[in-house]
Scaffold this active site. Structure first.
Site, PDB file in Angstrom:
ATOM      1  N   GLU A  47       0.557  -1.132   0.221  1.00  0.00           N
ATOM      2  CA  GLU A  47      -0.069   0.056  -0.144  1.00  0.00           C
ATOM      3  C   GLU A  47       0.610   1.229   0.170  1.00  0.00           C
ATOM      4  O   GLU A  47       0.471   2.827  -0.733  1.00  0.00           O
ATOM      5  CB  GLU A  47      -1.014   0.349   1.300  1.00  0.00           C
ATOM      6  N   CYS A 202     -15.097   1.014 -13.720  1.00  0.00           N
ATOM      7  CA  CYS A 202     -15.759   2.789 -14.003  1.00  0.00           C
ATOM      8  C   CYS A 202     -14.055   4.122 -13.483  1.00  0.00           C
ATOM      9  O   CYS A 202     -13.631   4.487 -13.009  1.00  0.00           O
ATOM     10  CB  CYS A 202     -15.904   3.109 -12.753  1.00  0.00           C
ATOM     11  N   CYS A 209     -19.364   1.150 -18.485  1.00  0.00           N
ATOM     12  CA  CYS A 209     -20.845   0.589 -17.822  1.00  0.00           C
ATOM     13  C   CYS A 209     -21.822   0.210 -18.295  1.00  0.00           C
ATOM     14  O   CYS A 209     -22.468  -1.595 -17.120  1.00  0.00           O
ATOM     15  CB  CYS A 209     -21.762   1.848 -17.766  1.00  0.00           C
ATOM     16  N   CYS A 212     -21.195  -3.233 -15.874  1.00  0.00           N
ATOM     17  CA  CYS A 212     -20.916  -2.806 -14.732  1.00  0.00           C
ATOM     18  C   CYS A 212     -21.791  -3.710 -13.733  1.00  0.00           C
ATOM     19  O   CYS A 212     -22.712  -3.485 -13.710  1.00  0.00           O
ATOM     20  CB  CYS A 212     -20.852  -1.711 -14.571  1.00  0.00           C
ATOM     21  N   CYS A 218     -26.756   3.031 -10.136  1.00  0.00           N
ATOM     22  CA  CYS A 218     -25.108   4.552 -10.362  1.00  0.00           C
ATOM     23  C   CYS A 218     -26.434   5.510 -11.089  1.00  0.00           C
ATOM     24  O   CYS A 218     -27.217   4.891 -12.419  1.00  0.00           O
ATOM     25  CB  CYS A 218     -24.576   3.692 -11.547  1.00  0.00           C
TER      26      CYS A 218
HETATM   27 FE1  SF4 Z   1     -19.907   4.163 -13.074  1.00  0.00          FE
HETATM   28 FE2  SF4 Z   1     -21.456   3.789 -13.016  1.00  0.00          FE
HETATM   29 FE3  SF4 Z   1     -20.765   3.451 -15.327  1.00  0.00          FE
HETATM   30 FE4  SF4 Z   1     -21.100   1.961 -13.219  1.00  0.00          FE
HETATM   31  S1  SF4 Z   1     -22.200   1.858 -14.063  1.00  0.00           S
HETATM   32  S2  SF4 Z   1     -18.585   2.388 -14.536  1.00  0.00           S
HETATM   33  S3  SF4 Z   1     -19.850   2.645 -11.668  1.00  0.00           S
HETATM   34  S4  SF4 Z   1     -20.152   5.001 -14.308  1.00  0.00           S
END
Ligand code: SF4
Length: 366
Positions: A47, A202, A209, A212, A218
């Site tokens: 880290e 993201c 997205c 995602c 989101c």
């Molecule tokens: Fe990011 Fe929202 Fe797209 Fe997912 S849906 S990648 S959280 S912007």
């Protein structure tokens, strides 16, 4: 007004499922067969190394570091040369110094046993809230959110935060949000999942997205405002520094290198540096040079170098200094912030200059 889905849907579970399948593979994540002490040590080292350094640069350095310094005792007692060698290429050497101070603190205050809570880790030199929370959650299951740049971006988009993210209140809002949803039974994986999602899905540019696991909750995705979240971070104002790098060389073509004391580039080795605005020191230098017949000239080219928010423009001042006239007790050298002065052959300069700024100055010398 209806409650946003992010408040009602079990999105942390979806995130953890996603993480199970898609987590990034790192040596410090593959050490589950090691004892707890080793796992904490590895997590701490990786880290600190990863702050401000690309993970592809960290990986080989991490392996070599833990092969050489396998535990907190070895780190606490290693020589500065060893530490410097192990850290070379990672940049920001102050992190390595703090790491060693942290190891010494753990030996002294915790008898060599690692602390187990975020609160205790915050007292370890070099550990800020992010490092303290990631170690406490990953190694000791404490439910505290670890917020780094990736997490700030993910949460900004989940909540559609287009303003105020970089202000104190915005950072607190993000921290509270993560702390509110972090599961008690798997906080370490949750924190790492948020970071991995930010690093691989993201992303800052071109987030994917459509794949995602959080796209159903989101807000930015639903409102088509992803590109507005988070807002652009205000740049820290750069400070211009004009310096002279003093290149003393003697009759035997040896060059003077100092180990710097406190202050600018502290604990590095290199040429003495003087600010152009430090007229008192420059005047003492010129008086000393005149009284000892030192030949002084300034090279026409300069080097540019940036350290955090300092934009440095350095010119090399060559000072031919016959051996018989060199006196480290001279008022000029006494006032230079240094711990040690050494003369080195030109061929050995490269290995004796520990900062990139000094290496650039060396390249100006024919
Ligand atoms: Fe990011 Fe929202 Fe797209 Fe997912 S849906 S990648 S959280 S912007």
């Amino acid at each position: 007004m209806s409650t946003p889905l992010i408040e009602t849907k079990p999105w942390p579970i979806h995130l953890l499922f996603w993480y199970e399948k898609h987590k990034r593979s790192f040596p410090w994540r593959e050490n589950t067969s090691c004892d707890l002490h080793t796992r904490v040590f590895h997590t701490w080292i990786c880290e600190i190394m990863s702050q401000q350094t690309l993970i592809s640069v960290v990986l080989p350095k991490f392996e070599k570091f833990i092969a050489t310094l396998a535990h907190v005792h070895a780190l606490a007692h290693c020589s500065e040369d060893t530490l410097r060698q192990l850290w070379s290429g990672l940049g920001y050497y102050a992190r390595a110094r703090n790491l060693q101070k942290g190891a010494q603190y753990i030996l002294e205050k915790h008898k060599g046993l690692f602390p187990s809570t975020m609160k205790e880790w915050l007292l370890v030199p070099g550990c800020g809230p992010y490092t303290a929370s990631i170690i406490a959650s990953v190694c000791f299951n404490e439910a505290v959110g670890a917020v780094d740049g990736n997490v700030i971006r993910v949460v900004s988009r989940l909540l559609n935060l287009q303003h105020g993210v970089w202000e104190k209140s915005g950072q607190e809002k993000i921290q509270q949000f993560v702390n509110r949803f972090i599961p008690d039974d798997n906080p370490g994986d949750f924190n790492q999942a948020m970071m991995d999602l930010g690093a691989t899905v993201c992303k800052k540019q071109n987030p994917t997205c459509e794949i995602c696991p959080l796209n159903t909750v989101c807000l930015a995705f639903q409102k088509n405002t992803v590109s507005l979240c988070p807002p652009v971070k205000p740049r820290r104002q750069m400070i211009d520094e004009n310096l002279y790098a003093l290149v003393f060389y003697n009759d035997q073509k040896k060059y003077l290198v100092i180990k710097r004391g406190k202050g600018f580039l502290s604990k590095t080795t290199g040429f003495p540096l003087l600010k152009e605005t430090d007229t008192d020191a420059l005047s003492t230098l010129h008086t000393t040079a005149k009284s000892h017949n030192w030949q002084v000239s300034v090279l026409p080219s300069a080097v540019q170098h940036t350290i955090t928010h300092h934009k440095i423009n350095a010119r090399a001042m060559l000072i031919q200094c016959p051996n018989s006239f060199f006196d480290s007790k001279n008022v000029f050298f006494k006032n230079l912030p240094h711990d040690q002065l050494v003369w080195v052959e030109k061929s050995a300069l490269k290995e004796n200059l520990s900062s990139s700024l000094d290496q650039k100055v060396k390249n100006l010398l024919s």
